[in-house]
Scaffold this motif. Structure first.
Motif, PDB file in Angstrom:
ATOM      1  N   GLY A 271       0.809  -1.210   0.000  1.00 36.13           N
ATOM      2  CA  GLY A 271       0.000   0.000   0.000  1.00 36.13           C
ATOM      3  C   GLY A 271       0.843   1.261   0.000  1.00 36.13           C
ATOM      4  N   ALA A 272       1.887   1.286   0.825  1.00 33.41           N
ATOM      5  CA  ALA A 272       2.754   2.465   0.886  1.00 33.41           C
ATOM      6  C   ALA A 272       3.418   2.736  -0.462  1.00 33.41           C
ATOM      7  N   VAL A 273       3.890   1.682  -1.120  1.00 31.93           N
ATOM      8  CA  VAL A 273       4.582   1.857  -2.405  1.00 31.93           C
ATOM      9  C   VAL A 273       3.604   2.279  -3.494  1.00 31.93           C
ATOM     10  N   LEU A 274       2.447   1.627  -3.565  1.00 28.37           N
ATOM     11  CA  LEU A 274       1.474   1.966  -4.606  1.00 28.37           C
ATOM     12  C   LEU A 274       0.962   3.395  -4.453  1.00 28.37           C
ATOM     13  N   GLN A 275       0.736   3.832  -3.227  1.00 24.03           N
ATOM     14  CA  GLN A 275       0.269   5.201  -3.015  1.00 24.03           C
ATOM     15  C   GLN A 275       1.314   6.214  -3.473  1.00 24.03           C
ATOM     16  N   ALA A 276       2.574   5.877  -3.304  1.00 25.40           N
ATOM     17  CA  ALA A 276       3.637   6.788  -3.727  1.00 25.40           C
ATOM     18  C   ALA A 276       3.823   6.780  -5.238  1.00 25.40           C
ATOM     19  N   VAL A 277       3.885   5.602  -5.827  1.00 25.73           N
ATOM     20  CA  VAL A 277       4.232   5.512  -7.241  1.00 25.73           C
ATOM     21  C   VAL A 277       3.070   5.929  -8.139  1.00 25.73           C
ATOM     22  N   THR A 278       1.830   5.764  -7.664  1.00 29.26           N
ATOM     23  CA  THR A 278       0.672   6.204  -8.455  1.00 29.26           C
ATOM     24  C   THR A 278       0.221   7.607  -8.078  1.00 29.26           C
ATOM     25  N   ARG A 279       0.805   8.157  -7.002  1.00 34.07           N
ATOM     26  CA  ARG A 279       0.419   9.479  -6.495  1.00 34.07           C
ATOM     27  C   ARG A 279      -1.079   9.543  -6.204  1.00 34.07           C
ATOM     28  N   ASN A 280      -1.594   8.446  -5.694  1.00 40.01           N
ATOM     29  CA  ASN A 280      -3.017   8.365  -5.376  1.00 40.01           C
ATOM     30  C   ASN A 280      -3.168   7.851  -3.951  1.00 40.01           C
ATOM     31  N   PRO A 281      -3.737   8.639  -3.036  1.00 42.02           N
ATOM     32  CA  PRO A 281      -3.832   8.214  -1.632  1.00 42.02           C
ATOM     33  C   PRO A 281      -4.790   7.051  -1.397  1.00 42.02           C
ATOM     34  N   LEU A 282      -5.599   6.697  -2.407  1.00 44.61           N
ATOM     35  CA  LEU A 282      -6.536   5.586  -2.256  1.00 44.61           C
ATOM     36  C   LEU A 282      -5.970   4.272  -2.792  1.00 44.61           C
ATOM     37  N   ALA A 283      -4.769   4.302  -3.334  1.00 47.46           N
ATOM     38  CA  ALA A 283      -4.200   3.094  -3.922  1.00 47.46           C
ATOM     39  C   ALA A 283      -3.839   2.084  -2.841  1.00 47.46           C
ATOM     40  N   ASP A 284      -4.252   0.855  -3.050  1.00 52.10           N
ATOM     41  CA  ASP A 284      -3.837  -0.258  -2.192  1.00 52.10           C
ATOM     42  C   ASP A 284      -4.108  -1.545  -2.953  1.00 52.10           C
ATOM     43  N   PRO A 285      -3.534  -2.674  -2.547  1.00 56.38           N
ATOM     44  CA  PRO A 285      -3.682  -3.903  -3.335  1.00 56.38           C
ATOM     45  C   PRO A 285      -5.128  -4.349  -3.493  1.00 56.38           C
ATOM     46  N   HIS A 286      -5.985  -4.020  -2.520  1.00 53.59           N
ATOM     47  CA  HIS A 286      -7.375  -4.454  -2.591  1.00 53.59           C
ATOM     48  C   HIS A 286      -8.160  -3.591  -3.579  1.00 53.59           C
ATOM     49  N   LEU A 287      -8.029  -2.267  -3.465  1.00 54.84           N
ATOM     50  CA  LEU A 287      -8.790  -1.366  -4.326  1.00 54.84           C
ATOM     51  C   LEU A 287      -8.305  -1.405  -5.773  1.00 54.84           C
ATOM     52  N   LEU A 288      -7.028  -1.674  -5.989  1.00 57.46           N
ATOM     53  CA  LEU A 288      -6.504  -1.707  -7.355  1.00 57.46           C
ATOM     54  C   LEU A 288      -6.687  -3.065  -8.028  1.00 57.46           C
ATOM     55  N   GLY A 289      -7.364  -3.988  -7.362  1.00 58.66           N
ATOM     56  CA  GLY A 289      -7.650  -5.276  -7.976  1.00 58.66           C
ATOM     57  C   GLY A 289      -6.517  -6.272  -7.906  1.00 58.66           C
ATOM     58  N   VAL A 290      -5.392  -5.896  -7.297  1.00 57.45           N
ATOM     59  CA  VAL A 290      -4.241  -6.808  -7.233  1.00 57.45           C
ATOM     60  C   VAL A 290      -4.565  -8.008  -6.346  1.00 57.45           C
TER      61      VAL A 290
END
Length: 336
Positions: A84-103
């Motif tokens: 979650g920490a990495v995805l939020q940084a690399v996508t610049r989206n505070p809602l990014a996480d493995p569950h919400l992004l379908g991963v």
């Protein structure tokens, strides 16, 4: 001063983790005194350290059931929070996480196919391997659809939700077409659970988390640059496209392996990094390792609740994280 705060938060997180490990080994439908629980663990790690004054039943509960389960909970929590920490940084989206992004949904689909249709064709590594492939395919689908539709980072979560729905539907279809006798176990697993934790299974999440965490911490400054935008990262000499692809593969690997052993668990990857940033700032050199420690603490606590709230029955851990995470997310929204 900044390094002092870092060591302070790391020390506090490690102390909390140790306390949670102790509670996880001791508490349950059959409570075991802390001294007895750790005496059993010590006698297993160093035979002859303590005189055996406990029953074989208590030894089995501590060593064969609770201890590997608590360790798995810590590994899964650390892995999901790191992703979650990495995805939020690399996508610049505070809602990014493995569950919400379908991963997570992609990883669950791969694991379901392995459990119900292919069998353990590659031995114990089959389920983690299929889950990794599923997570990677879901990640690639999100990136591809986002580029195809011309959506930016603000629409990335919406694309991830759509891919999650597709992956979940395919997973349900795989369950429908599979052996009905095994479907109940798979459905319970999809809700999130650690009841099948075994010592022989821990090697894979330990190895993957260790390698990925070292890679991410070493590259934390480059992740900081990615969080400021592609142009900024490029001016600093970072090959943006290649590095983003590397991060997506790493996060897919972490998510896939964790999902393979715990099922799909939501909100850990979304919320934990935000709470870490509230206390430790936004520098990923601090955020990534602290998120891993905090995620481990949170999921161990959730597991303790899941197996004590309706003892001797286990409540799926995904139910606990969903309820608590949803309420915590609402509180986080109030703080903007």
């Amino acid at each position: 001063m900044m390094h002092g705060r870092m060591f302070l938060w790391m020390g506090l997180a490690i102390v909390l983790l140790a306390l949670c490990l102790t509670a996880g080994v001791s508490l349950g439908s059959a409570p075991i005194p802390v001294s007895t629980a750790w005496s059993i663990v010590a006698s297993k790690l160093a035979p002859g350290t303590f005189e055996v004054t406990w029953s074989p039943g208590r030894e089995s509960i501590v060593w064969d059931v609770r201890f590997p389960r608590v360790i798995l909970a810590g590994l899964v929590g650390a892995g999901l929070a790191t992703v979650g920490a990495v995805l939020q940084a690399v996508t610049r989206n505070p809602l990014a996480d493995p569950h919400l992004l379908g991963v997570s949904s992609g990883g669950a689909l791969g694991a379901i196919i392995a459990l119900l249709h292919t069998g353990l064709i590659f031995g114990l590594v089959t389920v983690p391997l299929f889950a990794f492939v599923g997570s990677l395919m879901a990640t690639l689908a999100v990136v591809t659809v986002t580029r195809f539709t011309g959506a930016g980072a603000d629409r990335l979560v919406l694309t991830g939700v759509a891919i999650a729905f597709v992956a979940t539907s395919l997973g349900n279809l795989a369950i429908f077409l599979g052996d009905p006798r095994a479907a109940h176990t798979v459905v319970f697993w999809m809700l999130g659970g650690l009841g099948l934790a075994q010592w022989s299974h821990l090697l894979y999440p330990v190895a993957v988390l260790s390698v990925c965490l070292v890679f991410l911490v070493v590259r934390a400054r480059e992740i900081n640059a990615m969080a400021m935008g592609d142009e900024t990262a490029a001016t600093l000499g970072i090959p943006v496209a290649r590095f983003r692809a590397e991060l997506f593969v790493i996060t897919a690997l972490l998510t896939g392996v964790m999902v393979a052993f715990s099922g799909a668990i939501g909100f850990v990857g979304l919320l934990v990094p935000h709470f870490v940033r509230l206390t430790a700032g936004s520098d990923n050199i601090r955020v990534i390792p602290l998120s891993a420690l905090a995620g481990a603490v949170i999921l161990i606590l959730a597991d303790i609740v899941s197996r004590t709230i309706m003892a001797p029955e286990d409540v799926p851990i995904g139910v606990i994280t969903g309820l608590v995470g949803g309420l915590a997310f609402i509180l986080l929204l109030r703080r903007r």
